[in-house]
Design an enzyme around this catalytic site. Structure first.
Site, mmCIF file in Angstrom:
data_model
loop_
_atom_site.group_PDB
_atom_site.id
_atom_site.type_symbol
_atom_site.label_atom_id
_atom_site.label_comp_id
_atom_site.label_asym_id
_atom_site.label_seq_id
_atom_site.Cartn_x
_atom_site.Cartn_y
_atom_site.Cartn_z
ATOM 1 N N ARG A 125 0.825 -1.204 0.000
ATOM 2 C CA ARG A 125 0.000 0.000 0.000
ATOM 3 C C ARG A 125 0.857 1.251 0.000
ATOM 4 N NH1 ARG A 125 -5.373 -0.293 1.471
ATOM 5 N NH2 ARG A 125 -5.242 1.809 2.342
ATOM 6 N N SER A 130 0.244 1.427 -8.095
ATOM 7 C CA SER A 130 -1.086 1.239 -8.701
ATOM 8 C C SER A 130 -1.802 -0.013 -8.209
ATOM 9 C CB SER A 130 -0.977 1.218 -10.234
ATOM 10 O OG SER A 130 -0.476 2.438 -10.699
ATOM 11 N N SER A 132 -4.651 -0.120 -6.409
ATOM 12 C CA SER A 132 -6.110 -0.046 -6.574
ATOM 13 C C SER A 132 -6.516 -0.372 -7.996
ATOM 14 C CB SER A 132 -6.610 1.356 -6.204
ATOM 15 O OG SER A 132 -6.425 1.615 -4.831
ATOM 16 N N ASP A 177 -1.305 4.446 -15.708
ATOM 17 C CA ASP A 177 -1.274 3.210 -14.919
ATOM 18 C C ASP A 177 -2.229 2.174 -15.494
ATOM 19 O OD1 ASP A 177 0.141 5.028 -13.485
ATOM 20 O OD2 ASP A 177 -1.151 4.999 -11.713
#
Length: 357
Positions: A125, A130, A132, A177
């Site tokens: 995290r 990227s 998410s 991304d």
């Protein structure tokens, strides 16, 4: 999509896809300023999503990332401090909504069968890798296969759907991304205004991953100082600030020059371009916005003569040691002293088929 580890279980008809973390090699953050970038997918970390046909439509919380049961109030607070308030459930719900609406708007018939979506991820995290969008990208791949509409949604449109799902949730980001994760491998991207206005997307050109030299990823195990990366730069760009506009054009040109550099395997030039990319970002955003920890990661690499820059908006750094293994050893030693993790980059090739490309 550029997801891998794809499987279709004939007995249960479950669909599973992986989407990998991404590294912005050159040109970021110009993707949100009609610029150009070069990015690649990072095999060290990934998110996986599994779609299982079911009687009801279910989005399954992850036992760790969507934790709702705690040992104590202290446990809850520590969890929020380290992991934040949000897991992946909202991401899965958002891409389901965006996918449904896109199919409806484009008269793509999707059957009424229901499913259960679950996910897992090992992407650290707050490292600018990227995480998410990897979950969203893997989920979109599952939906494309489950509803058998992969051939009806063009590959260059899919990053827009991933980004739209994140925008549903107030996540501010660019297309770079999502393009990298949809296509997989090494990709050169041109987001020139004429393309974005006329086509609704950029021009994306896959490149051979063998063009890349050995690279290294540096990140902090517990990132706590990510800064407010985009700061006032966006507003200044919109207001016509000449310094920001000219600097962002220069950043975009680094990717254009970088493509030629990679094709020629001119790695000494690549090192200069990587360093210049970061220096331009720093001059635009300023140290307070970038964050002291992020800057330290870059400076630790530069201390031993390695080229280095952010992989994204901060949280992790990609480094290149032009002098080879002895310099890599120095980099590893300095990172260890500074408390950073350093690992060799594993580049994942694209798994898109010829028809999709």
């Amino acid at each position: 999509m550029g997801t891998q580890g794809t499987s279709l279980d004939s007995a249960s008809r479950a669909v599973e896809h992986k989407a990998f973390a991404r590294v912005g090699l050159l040109g970021n953050p110009s993707d949100v300023y009609y610029g150009r970038t070069i990015s690649f997918t990072l095999g060290n970390f990934w998110a996986s999503v599994r779609l299982q046909p079911s009687e009801e439509l279910v989005i399954k919380p992850h036992p760790t990332h969507d934790l709702v049961q705690f040992r104590s109030l202290d446990h809850l607070v520590n969890r929020l401090n380290n992991e934040g308030y949000y897991g992946g459930v909202r991401l899965l719900m958002a891409i389901c909504k965006v996918f449904h609406n896109y199919c409806k708007d484009n008269k793509i018939d999707i059957h009424g069968k229901k499913f259960t979506l679950s996910y897992d991820t090992n992407i650290p995290r707050q490292t600018g890798l990227s995480g998410s969008s990897a979950i969203v990208c893997a989920a979109l791949s599952c939906l494309l296969d489950f509803y058998r509409v992969r051939h009806l949604i063009k590959v260059e449109v899919r990053p827009n759907l991933v980004l739209a799902a994140e925008k549903e949730l107030g996540i501010v980001a660019g297309l770079q991304d999502r393009v990298a994760q949809v296509y997989g491998g090494l990709v050169y991207m041109d987001f020139s205004k004429e393309y974005m206005d006329d086509l609704g997307h950029g021009i994306y050109t896959p490149m051979d991953i063998s063009l890349l030299p050995p690279l290294y990823l540096i990140y902090a195990e517990n990132p706590s100082d990510s800064g407010k990366v985009h700061s006032t730069v966006r507003q200044r760009w919109l207001s016509g600030d000449e310094f920001i506009i000219s600097s962002m054009i220069e950043v975009a040109n680094i990717a254009k020059e970088g493509r030629k550099t990679l094709l020629e395997k001119d790695y000494s030039k690549l090192a200069k371009l990587m360093n210049h990319n970061f220096d331009l970002r720093r001059s635009m955003f300023g140290d307070d916005a970038l964050g002291a920890l992020n800057i330290k990661m870059v400076e630790v690499a530069r201390k031993v003569g390695a080229a280095s820059k952010f992989t994204g908006s901060g949280g992790a750094v990609v480094a290149f040691c032009p002098d080879g293994p002895p310099q890599v050893k120095l980099l590893e030693d300095e990172c260890r002293k500074a408390g950073f993790i350093v690992v060799p980059v594993e580049v994942v090739p694209s798994c898109l088929n010829a028809e999709e490309l």
